[in-house]
Design a protein around this motif. Sequence first.
Motif, PDB file in Angstrom:
ATOM      1  N   TYR A 109      11.126  23.415  24.588  1.00 18.39           N
ATOM      2  CA  TYR A 109      10.097  24.117  23.759  1.00 18.39           C
ATOM      3  C   TYR A 109      10.657  25.058  22.593  1.00 18.39           C
ATOM      4  O   TYR A 109      10.189  25.214  21.545  1.00 18.39           O
ATOM      5  N   GLN A 110      11.844  25.437  22.923  1.00 17.47           N
ATOM      6  CA  GLN A 110      12.743  26.243  21.904  1.00 17.47           C
ATOM      7  C   GLN A 110      13.081  25.283  20.654  1.00 17.47           C
ATOM      8  O   GLN A 110      12.887  25.537  19.552  1.00 17.47           O
ATOM      9  N   TYR A 124      11.250  22.386  19.816  1.00 14.82           N
ATOM     10  CA  TYR A 124      10.308  21.825  19.094  1.00 14.82           C
ATOM     11  C   TYR A 124       9.330  23.080  18.428  1.00 14.82           C
ATOM     12  O   TYR A 124       8.635  22.754  17.506  1.00 14.82           O
ATOM     13  N   ALA A 125       9.366  24.283  18.833  1.00 16.65           N
ATOM     14  CA  ALA A 125       8.694  25.426  18.406  1.00 16.65           C
ATOM     15  C   ALA A 125       8.606  25.598  16.731  1.00 16.65           C
ATOM     16  O   ALA A 125       7.563  25.495  16.149  1.00 16.65           O
ATOM     17  N   LEU A 162       6.408  22.647  15.613  1.00 13.39           N
ATOM     18  CA  LEU A 162       4.807  22.939  16.033  1.00 13.39           C
ATOM     19  C   LEU A 162       4.369  23.887  15.043  1.00 13.39           C
ATOM     20  O   LEU A 162       3.373  23.682  14.624  1.00 13.39           O
ATOM     21  N   ILE A 205      -2.278  22.631  23.171  1.00 14.56           N
ATOM     22  CA  ILE A 205      -1.699  22.599  24.542  1.00 14.56           C
ATOM     23  C   ILE A 205      -2.721  22.783  25.518  1.00 14.56           C
ATOM     24  O   ILE A 205      -3.844  22.851  25.366  1.00 14.56           O
ATOM     25  N   GLN A 235       1.222  28.596  28.211  1.00 11.76           N
ATOM     26  CA  GLN A 235       1.922  27.800  27.018  1.00 11.76           C
ATOM     27  C   GLN A 235       1.728  28.391  25.541  1.00 11.76           C
ATOM     28  O   GLN A 235       2.833  28.525  24.861  1.00 11.76           O
ATOM     29  N   LYS A 236       0.700  28.936  25.715  1.00 10.61           N
ATOM     30  CA  LYS A 236       0.103  29.546  24.404  1.00 10.61           C
ATOM     31  C   LYS A 236       1.219  30.506  24.266  1.00 10.61           C
ATOM     32  O   LYS A 236       1.841  31.085  22.962  1.00 10.61           O
ATOM     33  N   LEU A 283       4.643  29.695  23.360  1.00  8.93           N
ATOM     34  CA  LEU A 283       5.044  29.125  21.696  1.00  8.93           C
ATOM     35  C   LEU A 283       4.727  30.475  20.852  1.00  8.93           C
ATOM     36  O   LEU A 283       5.405  30.521  19.674  1.00  8.93           O
ATOM     37  N   GLU A 284       3.717  31.333  21.205  1.00  8.84           N
ATOM     38  CA  GLU A 284       3.677  32.620  20.228  1.00  8.84           C
ATOM     39  C   GLU A 284       5.004  33.354  20.217  1.00  8.84           C
ATOM     40  O   GLU A 284       5.418  33.813  19.162  1.00  8.84           O
ATOM     41  N   VAL A 312       5.355  30.413  16.818  1.00  7.76           N
ATOM     42  CA  VAL A 312       4.042  29.506  16.469  1.00  7.76           C
ATOM     43  C   VAL A 312       2.898  30.644  16.372  1.00  7.76           C
ATOM     44  O   VAL A 312       2.654  31.171  17.233  1.00  7.76           O
ATOM     45  N   ILE A 354      -2.804  27.496  17.233  1.00 11.79           N
ATOM     46  CA  ILE A 354      -2.820  26.972  18.701  1.00 11.79           C
ATOM     47  C   ILE A 354      -4.299  26.819  19.403  1.00 11.79           C
ATOM     48  O   ILE A 354      -5.032  27.704  19.258  1.00 11.79           O
TER      49      ILE A 354
END
Length: 210
Positions: free
Chosen positions: A134-135, A137-138, A141, A149, A154-155, A158-159, A163, A168
């Motif tokens: 995740y780190q 790809y963030a 993304l 997602i 998950q949201k 990513l926030e 992101v 999202i």
Amino acid sequence: MNANYKIAWVGKKSPFCGNVTYSREIVRLLSLKGHEIKFIHFAEEQSDEQEITIPYLYKSQIYVIPTLNASKILFDSLKEWQPDLVHASLPISSLDFTLPEICQKLRIPLVATFHNAFDRRPNLLNAHRFLFSYQLYAPYLGECNRVVIFSDLQKQLLERMGVQSQRIEIVPNGIDTVKFSPASSMLKEKYPDKFIITFLGRIAPEKGLE
């Protein structure tokens, strides 16, 4: 979507995995709605006019290593066809990281569905591996117009990684109730008073079977 659109779908056709099924089913449904789809995937040769193939050096269920000229082939293919939208079903390959830049140069909106495994339990080795992905790809993304997602957890993750919330979209996993619906079974007949749950999928820690 009420109008008909040209959609470039970046996904997988092989080797078989959940991402393959997801791409196949969504592309089928979009086509039934009248949208024109070109399926962009890694293969040695093109099988029909409704797909664009990208060369690769190595391909597995987990990841693909593209050839050195793969990025240019992808750019030129999108430039020639000029889709209204690019959708990427990630993760697939190292091309994932160049796709936002390619779409920005061509001024084509990019939507990414991020399928990467997710495990919220912090004390598991697998959870640390998932967190790293995740780190990784963030930042990319965050350059997409929309990121799809499957859960609020998950949201939130990513926030925290930068992101923007408005980019999202949460679309939970669903079930095709026509294909999968309650029916008679030997288990129901043997245990008529029991509540029976059937699991269909890969047995792995992130599936939360416990």
